[in-house]
Design a protein around this motif. Structure first.
Motif, PDB file in Angstrom:
ATOM      1  N   TYR A  13       0.830  -1.206   0.000  1.00  0.00           N
ATOM      2  CA  TYR A  13       0.000   0.000   0.000  1.00  0.00           C
ATOM      3  C   TYR A  13       0.864   1.255   0.000  1.00  0.00           C
ATOM      4  CZ  TYR A  13      -3.484  -3.408   1.265  1.00  0.00           C
ATOM      5  OH  TYR A  13      -4.296  -4.500   1.258  1.00  0.00           O
ATOM      6  N   GLU A  14       0.283   2.304  -0.547  1.00  0.00           N
ATOM      7  CA  GLU A  14       0.931   3.603  -0.522  1.00  0.00           C
ATOM      8  C   GLU A  14       0.067   4.533   0.325  1.00  0.00           C
ATOM      9  OE1 GLU A  14       2.897   6.882  -3.506  1.00  0.00           O
ATOM     10  OE2 GLU A  14       1.739   5.249  -4.351  1.00  0.00           O
ATOM     11  N   ASN A  15       0.709   5.347   1.088  1.00  0.00           N
ATOM     12  CA  ASN A  15      -0.009   6.296   1.925  1.00  0.00           C
ATOM     13  C   ASN A  15      -0.853   7.218   1.064  1.00  0.00           C
ATOM     14  OD1 ASN A  15       0.226   9.296   3.067  1.00  0.00           O
ATOM     15  ND2 ASN A  15      -0.050   7.854   4.760  1.00  0.00           N
ATOM     16  N   ARG A  16      -2.094   7.445   1.471  1.00  0.00           N
ATOM     17  CA  ARG A  16      -3.020   8.222   0.640  1.00  0.00           C
ATOM     18  C   ARG A  16      -2.595   9.679   0.502  1.00  0.00           C
ATOM     19  NH1 ARG A  16      -8.765  10.065   2.797  1.00  0.00           N
ATOM     20  NH2 ARG A  16      -8.001  11.596   4.248  1.00  0.00           N
ATOM     21  N   SER A  19       0.311   9.748  -1.931  1.00  0.00           N
ATOM     22  CA  SER A  19      -0.231   9.457  -3.253  1.00  0.00           C
ATOM     23  C   SER A  19      -0.899  10.697  -3.837  1.00  0.00           C
ATOM     24  CB  SER A  19      -1.237   8.307  -3.154  1.00  0.00           C
ATOM     25  OG  SER A  19      -1.881   8.105  -4.375  1.00  0.00           O
ATOM     26  N   TRP A  20      -1.588  11.443  -2.987  1.00  0.00           N
ATOM     27  CA  TRP A  20      -2.250  12.672  -3.426  1.00  0.00           C
ATOM     28  C   TRP A  20      -1.220  13.691  -3.903  1.00  0.00           C
ATOM     29  CZ3 TRP A  20      -2.226  17.781  -2.547  1.00  0.00           C
ATOM     30  CH2 TRP A  20      -3.337  18.502  -2.968  1.00  0.00           C
ATOM     31  N   LYS A  22       1.689  12.972  -5.145  1.00  0.00           N
ATOM     32  CA  LYS A  22       2.193  12.482  -6.434  1.00  0.00           C
ATOM     33  C   LYS A  22       1.227  12.814  -7.569  1.00  0.00           C
ATOM     34  CE  LYS A  22       5.057   8.707  -4.774  1.00  0.00           C
ATOM     35  NZ  LYS A  22       5.253   7.259  -4.760  1.00  0.00           N
ATOM     36  N   PHE A  23      -0.064  12.729  -7.298  1.00  0.00           N
ATOM     37  CA  PHE A  23      -1.050  13.107  -8.301  1.00  0.00           C
ATOM     38  C   PHE A  23      -0.863  14.574  -8.702  1.00  0.00           C
ATOM     39  CE2 PHE A  23      -5.062  15.399  -8.924  1.00  0.00           C
ATOM     40  CZ  PHE A  23      -5.430  14.881 -10.154  1.00  0.00           C
ATOM     41  N   ALA A  77      -0.585   1.866   5.134  1.00  0.00           N
ATOM     42  CA  ALA A  77       0.748   1.858   4.536  1.00  0.00           C
ATOM     43  C   ALA A  77       1.845   1.757   5.598  1.00  0.00           C
ATOM     44  CB  ALA A  77       0.953   3.107   3.689  1.00  0.00           C
TER      45      ALA A  77
END
Length: 113
Positions: A13-16, A19-20, A22-23, A77
């Protein structure tokens, strides 16, 4: 025979929050693409800036509340709230630096004096 995977393991899992970020890095990369018309590129920078403001007002504020409340449970994560804040700090600094360099160097035409 393939070994059965343990999907409760945090390595999957990736931390949300990260991840945000990175988006938004990908959105900002659109602003750096010189094949995209200038006004569209400026919109991408604006979107990134607006998203970052909301991110800090909502998600980072929630993490800070968790730290101040002494909440120690790790996310899926495997990160505590403080670990998330530390990682967000590092990644956000890089994102903002890229954002400023995009705006200052890529979007604005050279000034004539």
């Amino acid at each position: 025979m393939e070994k059965e995977k343990d999907f409760l393991n945090s390595e999957y899992y990736e931390n949300r929050e990260l991840s945000w970020l990175k988006f938004n890095q990908r959105v900002l990369n659109e602003a750096r693409d010189k094949s995209i018309p200038l006004l569209e590129r400026l919109k991408f920078v604006s979107i990134t800036s607006s998203n970052l403001d909301e991110f800090f007002m909502v998600r980072v504020a929630s993490l800070k509340d968790m730290v101040h409340a002494g909440y120690k449970k790790k996310d899926i994560a495997g990160m505590t709230a403080q670990e998330q804040l530390d990682a967000i700090n590092k990644d956000t600094r890089a994102l903002v630096e890229l954002q400023y360099s995009t705006y200052n160097r890529s979007l604005l035409p050279p000034m004539k004096i």
